[in-house]
Design a protein around this motif. Structure first.
Motif, PDB file in Angstrom:
ATOM      1  N   ASP A   3       0.700  -1.083  -0.085  1.00 38.51           N
ATOM      2  CA  ASP A   3      -0.456   0.257  -0.141  1.00 38.51           C
ATOM      3  C   ASP A   3       0.851   1.154   0.173  1.00 38.51           C
ATOM      4  N   ALA A   4       0.189   2.599  -0.188  1.00 42.95           N
ATOM      5  CA  ALA A   4       0.472   3.952  -0.441  1.00 42.95           C
ATOM      6  C   ALA A   4       2.050   4.078   0.549  1.00 42.95           C
ATOM      7  N   SER A   5       1.273   3.585   2.072  1.00 42.68           N
ATOM      8  CA  SER A   5       1.710   3.873   2.848  1.00 42.68           C
ATOM      9  C   SER A   5       3.045   3.280   3.436  1.00 42.68           C
ATOM     10  N   LEU A   6       2.701   1.778   3.507  1.00 47.47           N
ATOM     11  CA  LEU A   6       4.355   1.175   3.625  1.00 47.47           C
ATOM     12  C   LEU A   6       5.314   1.750   2.193  1.00 47.47           C
ATOM     13  N   TYR A   7       5.157   2.172   0.853  1.00 45.21           N
ATOM     14  CA  TYR A   7       5.904   2.049   0.356  1.00 45.21           C
ATOM     15  C   TYR A   7       6.539   3.765   0.738  1.00 45.21           C
ATOM     16  N   VAL A   8       5.956   4.752   1.058  1.00 46.53           N
ATOM     17  CA  VAL A   8       6.463   5.610   1.991  1.00 46.53           C
ATOM     18  C   VAL A   8       7.622   5.259   2.537  1.00 46.53           C
ATOM     19  N   GLU A   9       7.211   4.368   3.259  1.00 48.16           N
ATOM     20  CA  GLU A   9       8.059   4.053   4.224  1.00 48.16           C
ATOM     21  C   GLU A   9       9.353   3.336   4.239  1.00 48.16           C
ATOM     22  N   LEU A  10       9.232   2.991   3.089  1.00 48.41           N
ATOM     23  CA  LEU A  10      10.061   1.628   1.915  1.00 48.41           C
ATOM     24  C   LEU A  10      11.107   2.661   1.931  1.00 48.41           C
ATOM     25  N   THR A  86      20.693   7.762  -4.389  1.00 45.37           N
ATOM     26  CA  THR A  86      19.968   6.553  -4.173  1.00 45.37           C
ATOM     27  C   THR A  86      18.198   6.832  -5.158  1.00 45.37           C
ATOM     28  N   GLY A  87      18.287   6.008  -6.375  1.00 41.36           N
ATOM     29  CA  GLY A  87      17.184   6.355  -6.691  1.00 41.36           C
ATOM     30  C   GLY A  87      16.205   5.615  -6.181  1.00 41.36           C
ATOM     31  N   LEU A  88      14.911   5.737  -6.795  1.00 46.91           N
ATOM     32  CA  LEU A  88      13.518   5.647  -5.819  1.00 46.91           C
ATOM     33  C   LEU A  88      13.557   3.970  -6.084  1.00 46.91           C
ATOM     34  N   PRO A  89      13.290   3.492  -5.179  1.00 43.98           N
ATOM     35  CA  PRO A  89      13.314   2.138  -4.982  1.00 43.98           C
ATOM     36  C   PRO A  89      12.435   1.113  -6.093  1.00 43.98           C
ATOM     37  N   LEU A  90      12.624   0.224  -6.535  1.00 46.77           N
ATOM     38  CA  LEU A  90      11.536  -0.425  -6.907  1.00 46.77           C
ATOM     39  C   LEU A  90      11.333  -1.688  -6.484  1.00 46.77           C
ATOM     40  N   LEU A  91      10.209  -1.745  -6.218  1.00 43.60           N
ATOM     41  CA  LEU A  91       9.251  -2.966  -5.613  1.00 43.60           C
ATOM     42  C   LEU A  91       9.700  -4.762  -6.899  1.00 43.60           C
ATOM     43  N   LYS A  92      10.194  -5.289  -6.530  1.00 47.90           N
ATOM     44  CA  LYS A  92       9.982  -6.477  -7.251  1.00 47.90           C
ATOM     45  C   LYS A  92       9.114  -7.475  -7.276  1.00 47.90           C
ATOM     46  N   SER A  93       8.991  -7.860  -5.973  1.00 46.43           N
ATOM     47  CA  SER A  93       7.972  -9.019  -5.392  1.00 46.43           C
ATOM     48  C   SER A  93       8.036  -7.920  -3.925  1.00 46.43           C
ATOM     49  N   VAL A  94       6.654  -9.636  -3.496  1.00 45.64           N
ATOM     50  CA  VAL A  94       6.459  -9.282  -1.758  1.00 45.64           C
ATOM     51  C   VAL A  94       6.104 -10.472  -1.630  1.00 45.64           C
ATOM     52  N   GLU A  95       6.665 -11.553  -0.462  1.00 43.14           N
ATOM     53  CA  GLU A  95       6.154 -12.648  -0.039  1.00 43.14           C
ATOM     54  C   GLU A  95       6.636 -12.562   1.657  1.00 43.14           C
ATOM     55  N   GLY A  96       4.745 -12.153   1.824  1.00 43.69           N
ATOM     56  CA  GLY A  96       4.494 -11.888   3.673  1.00 43.69           C
ATOM     57  C   GLY A  96       4.905 -11.032   3.129  1.00 43.69           C
ATOM     58  N   GLU A  97       5.996 -10.486   4.789  1.00 46.68           N
ATOM     59  CA  GLU A  97       6.824 -10.226   5.400  1.00 46.68           C
ATOM     60  C   GLU A  97       7.966  -9.285   4.509  1.00 46.68           C
ATOM     61  N   VAL A 128      14.067  -6.447   1.748  1.00 44.06           N
ATOM     62  CA  VAL A 128      13.112  -5.877   2.911  1.00 44.06           C
ATOM     63  C   VAL A 128      13.257  -6.423   4.068  1.00 44.06           C
ATOM     64  N   ARG A 129      12.880  -6.953   5.647  1.00 52.31           N
ATOM     65  CA  ARG A 129      11.862  -7.097   5.552  1.00 52.31           C
ATOM     66  C   ARG A 129      11.218  -6.178   6.735  1.00 52.31           C
ATOM     67  N   MET A 130       9.804  -6.316   7.381  1.00 49.91           N
ATOM     68  CA  MET A 130       9.237  -5.821   8.711  1.00 49.91           C
ATOM     69  C   MET A 130       9.628  -6.022   9.516  1.00 49.91           C
ATOM     70  N   THR A 131      10.026  -5.796  10.692  1.00 46.77           N
ATOM     71  CA  THR A 131      10.649  -6.141  12.034  1.00 46.77           C
ATOM     72  C   THR A 131       9.118  -4.713  12.585  1.00 46.77           C
ATOM     73  N   PRO A 132       9.659  -5.432  13.833  1.00 49.34           N
ATOM     74  CA  PRO A 132       9.557  -4.828  15.329  1.00 49.34           C
ATOM     75  C   PRO A 132       9.719  -3.138  15.105  1.00 49.34           C
ATOM     76  N   GLN A 133      10.645  -2.669  14.922  1.00 51.06           N
ATOM     77  CA  GLN A 133      11.634  -1.914  14.704  1.00 51.06           C
ATOM     78  C   GLN A 133      10.818  -1.430  13.157  1.00 51.06           C
ATOM     79  N   GLY A 134      10.839  -1.490  12.243  1.00 52.45           N
ATOM     80  CA  GLY A 134      10.105  -1.326  11.640  1.00 52.45           C
ATOM     81  C   GLY A 134      10.933  -2.030  10.410  1.00 52.45           C
ATOM     82  N   LEU A 135      10.931  -1.592   9.146  1.00 53.52           N
ATOM     83  CA  LEU A 135      11.702  -1.673   8.073  1.00 53.52           C
ATOM     84  C   LEU A 135      13.294  -2.246   8.149  1.00 53.52           C
TER      85      LEU A 135
END
Length: 157
Positions: A3-10, A86-97, A128-135
């Motif tokens: 989602d957009a808010s998670l991409y902003v965090e990335l 650094t250029g904008l990150p390109l999301l290639k795939s998502v597998e859970g977190e 990149v992993r989602m952790t309790p401390q963030g990405l």
């Protein structure tokens, strides 16, 4: 899908990483990674041929802390400034977190009383992993385009 808010965090993760590696705040660098992680700086030729030889290869956050200690306490070199673009990150795939991400980078280097030069350019291939401390990065492969880098690689890219 992300989602957009998670991409902003990335995007913020990549922007903060570039800021820390550009400002020489090396003590903060390991905090971008999970405890069990991979950080590798490797020439494109070796990567594409499947050769394991890398310029730098660390397999844990502890090894990243050791590198910071080496930068601060044991390595002797001509001082220089480093700028990470650094250029904008390109999301290639998502597998859970787990997110597989690619981003282009350029590292500019400025030595005292000299012109700025392109020190290193290539792409990040990251996990990149989602952790309790963030990405956090669980793997960061810095695949640089040239077959050689000038002098030695002191600072992380």
């Amino acid at each position: 899908m992300m989602d957009a808010s998670l991409y902003v965090e990335l995007c913020q993760l990549y922007a903060r990483y570039a800021e820390v590696t550009s400002s020489g705040r090396w003590e903060e660098w390991p905090d971008f990674f999970t405890d069990q992680c991979l950080y590798k700086v490797q020439p494109r030729e070796n990567f594409e041929r499947g050769f394991p030889l890398a310029t730098m290869s660390f397999i844990s956050k502890g090894m990243l802390h050791d590198r910071v200690y080496g930068i601060r306490e044991t390595l002797f070199h001509d001082p220089y400034y480093q700028r990470n673009v650094t250029g904008l990150p390109l999301l290639k795939s998502v597998e859970g977190e787990l997110f597989r991400v690619e981003a282009n980078y350029s590292i500019l280097r400025t030595k005292m009383s000299q012109e700025t030069t392109v020190f290193n350019a290539g792409r990040y291939l990251d996990e990149v992993r989602m952790t309790p401390q963030g990405l956090r990065f669980s793997a960061k492969l810095c695949i640089y385009d040239s077959e050689m880098i000038p002098n030695s690689l002191i600072y992380p890219i």
